[in-house]
Design an enzyme around this catalytic site. Structure first.
Site, short mmCIF file in Angstrom:
data_model
loop_
_atom_site.label_atom_id
_atom_site.label_comp_id
_atom_site.label_asym_id
_atom_site.label_seq_id
_atom_site.Cartn_x
_atom_site.Cartn_y
_atom_site.Cartn_z
CB SER A 1 40.05 48.79 37.69
OG SER A 1 39.81 49.75 38.67
CG LEU A 2 34.45 47.87 40.54
CD1 LEU A 2 34.68 47.69 42.03
CD2 LEU A 2 33.41 48.95 40.29
#
Length: 699
Positions: free
Chosen positions: A346-347
């Site tokens: 993800s991030l």
């Protein structure tokens, strides 16, 4: 101390643990045999204690250290693949690479059955010695019905070698019955770990071939069960060990490979220890309290990363933590010669991508790159100038430019004075100057945009210009340098494509590659709401599907094959039906004249033939995702010329409702065998080691 409450269960690291079959107690006639101890550690989760066995190898190593007679020294024994140290004298298990509560360690020989989950709990080492002594006397003298009182004043009776009971007192309303009693529910007592069917893990190969750092995404929890990055990476590592046994058996048998070590990188706690949580608390509204705290703790991480202040904290933490872990790992594994890869979820994948785009290649690499670009410009630059002059209908001046060793870059830097000195007449000079000004204007217009806005004639080799463009729109921060060059970058459920687009990067130049990392894989679940593709940014004019990740058992999931079969069938039925309707309509609209009956039959035959041919020529093709063989597509140098986007196969239950399984799709990677197998396959491919049997559909 009284026996501690808890239960034995397998550790997250253990995999393919096999229950030890219950062994019979020794026959008294054969005399007394000392009990074989096994070492356990106590893991506390939500206030509940669980006694977890060490692997056989770790237990033997601890027992050997215990028997070395060096009691005064605090001996430290590495366990669990070197990720935990056991301080023998203190009886403590301490995490090496991350922060974790210290666990109690116990040398276990006697166990009793717990109250709640019927799991066996070890007695303290001191009381176990008392039990063992009583058992030895009973076996030697053949005198049973031995009674012992536990430290918590409970009665244990050794009836015979196969029946030993611990009486748990019944709770009474008065305080008078304080003497030990045999009243209450009896609990089974067992001697030796082989009699309690404990799941003892198999342990891990000592040889480490490759190191992978794993960076988490938003929030402290990384999966649907709200577990930490440490627990999720433990799962990933466990799956990798089982995949190695299943798919790299030959290489393991020939001792070509050991294992891949995965280490978690935590940046969330450093960010939220800056005092920002206190500031947020002051301004957070009191209503819907839990939801607001969840947003503050998770979703706001995205906004923090887009703030120059906190972005600097995040990139500093990630880089320094990876450098620290790398140095610590080398200290503990001085013989390690393998490579290092990085993975982000993800991030976390975006943080790593930004770090990698801002790495500086080593000076010798830069020189090599410059030499390569010089050679390219000498060989190809002059030819390129000839093409430009040909377009401008000025081919007769090619020799002049060749004599002056003019490439395209030099041409664009030319002034009217330079051209005059070269002896170019006014007319051709004006044409060339107009071309130079138009190209310069286009480049200036492209600068606030993206690599795609560069002139298609550009043949730069993905150097500083591309590096600047891919970094366009990044938060202004001083990106630290890593102490190593990553072999491969794996992105799981990554929003990199979306962030680049929002920053203004519409296209990535096919010649661009990360300065210090030559491999890049973008892996995602088809229902992951956070994941975006990368390849369409490199090849925008061509529509094509991502690579379908092969199932780890070597075929497509049954429901996907069924779906493809039904899609093909519906296409065939549709085409046949259209052909039949076309023939019927033509015969219905044709005038039934006897005089042209022969011609009509002939025409009908032609129509039928046309209808039969129609599905062959204009039949609807099944969707690209259904096709077995993906065409060879050039997706640039970002992954060394190989495909970048890989999509997982959804499970049958997930295909019923995409929205229902969207969140799970974003958090599924930690236990996904297909993801782990791709990671292992690509890592070992760099060492020239392949799967026992290639999976269908893989590159």
């Amino acid at each position: 101390p009284p026996p501690r409450c808890g239960s034995i269960m397998s550790a997250p690291e253990q995999q393919q643990a096999q229950p030890t079959p219950e062994a019979g107690e020794p026959d008294p006639a054969h005399g007394y045999e000392p009990v074989a101890p096994h070492w356990f550690y106590c893991k506390v989760t939500d206030g509940r204690e669980r006694w977890v066995p060490f692997s056989t190898q770790d237990s033997e190593r601890l027992e050997e250290a215990q028997g070395s007679g060096r009691d005064k020294e605090d001996l430290v024994v590495p366990t669990s693949g070197g990720r935990y140290d056991v301080h023998l004298k203190k009886r403590q298990r301490v995490a090496v690479y991350w922060e974790e509560e210290v666990s109690e360690v116990r040398r276990c020989t006697w166990f009793y059955k717990g109250d709640k989950d019927n799991k066996y709990i070890p007695y303290s080492e001191t009381f176990s010695e008392e039990l063992e002594e009583a058992y030895m006397i009973a076996v030697t003298l053949d005198e049973w019905k031995k009674k012992l009182e536990s430290p918590s004043r409970e009665i244990i009776i050794l009836h015979n070698p196969k029946l030993m009971v611990h009486y748990h007192p019944v709770a009474t309303s008065d305080d008078w019955g304080s003497t030990p009693t045999e009243q209450g529910r009896p609990r089974t007592v067992k001697r030796g770990v082989e009699n309690i069917a404990a799941e003892i893990p198999n342990g891990e190969p000592l040889q480490i071939d490759h190191l992978v750092f794993v960076v988490h995404g938003i929030g402290p929890a990384c999966d649907i069960r709200f577990r930490s990055i440490v627990q999720c990476v433990n799962d990933f590592r466990s799956v990798s060990l089982s995949m190695l046994q299943a798919h790299f058996k030959k290489a393991q048998e020939q001792q070509q490979i050991g294992r891949v070590e995965f280490l978690p990188v935590n940046w969330h706690s450093s960010l939220h220890s800056t005092g920002v949580d206190v500031d947020l608390e002051r301004i957070t509204l009191p209503s819907i309290n839990r939801l607001r705290h969840f947003i503050n703790d998770t979703i706001l991480d995205v906004f923090f990363y887009n703030s120059s202040t906190y972005c600097q904290t995040i990139v500093d933490t990630v880089a320094s933590e990876m450098n620290r872990l790398y140095q610590l790992f080398l200290q503990r594994n001085p013989l390690f010669k393998g490579g290092v890869s990085i993975a982000g979820h993800s991030l976390g994948s975006l943080i790593l991508f930004d770090l990698l785009t801002n790495q500086k290649a080593a000076p010798e690499e830069e020189e090599h790159s410059e030499e390569g670009s010089r050679t390219t410009s000498i060989n190809g630059g002059i030819e390129e100038v000839k093409e430009i002059l040909k377009k401008l209908q000025l081919s007769e001046y090619c020799d002049v430019f060749e004599k002056e060793k003019m490439d395209r870059q030099a041409l664009l830097l030319c002034t009217e004075k330079n051209l005059k000195e070269m002896g170019i007449p006014l007319g051709p000079r004006m044409k060339i100057l107009h071309y130079i000004s138009s190209k310069t204007e286009m480049q200036h217009r492209a600068e606030p945009g993206s690599p795609s806005q560069h002139d298609p004639d550009t043949t730069d080799d993905g150097g500083n210009c591309q590096y600047r463009d891919v970094g366009l729109g990044q938060v202004s921060a001083n990106y630290p340098q890593l102490n190593y060059k990553p072999t491969i970058f794996f992105a799981f459920g990554s929003p990199i494509g979306m962030f680049l687009t929002v920053r203004g990067v519409k296209r990535i130049n096919p010649n661009y590659s990360l300065p210090t990392c030559k491999g890049f894989f973008n892996i995602f679940h088809p229902f992951d709401p956070v994941a975006y593709r990368i390849e369409p940014m490199i090849v925008p004019d061509l529509e094509f599907e991502p690579m379908l990740l092969p199932h780890h058992k070597g075929r497509k999931r049954m429901h996907l094959e069924l779906k493809e079969g039904l899609t093909r069938m519906s296409v065939d039925l549709k085409n046949n039906l259209l052909g039949s309707l076309r023939v019927a309509w033509q015969s219905f609209t044709r005038a039934p004249l006897p005089a042209v009956e022969g011609a009509s039959t002939e025409a009908e035959g032609e129509a039928e033939a046309g209808a039969e041919k129609q599905p062959e020529t204009k039949a609807e093709e099944p969707p690209a995702a259904v096709k077995e063989e993906a065409p060879l597509i050039n997706v640039g140098r970002l992954n060394g010329g190989n495909r970048i986007d890989y999509v997982l196969q959804e499970k049958p239950i997930e295909s019923f409702n995409e929205y229902l399984f969207a969140l799970q799709g974003h958090l599924c990677y930690w236990e996904s065998e297909d993801t782990v197998l791709l990671v292992l396959k690509e890592i070992y491919q760099t060492q020239g080691i392949t799967l026992d049997q290639p999976l269908p559909g893989s590159q």
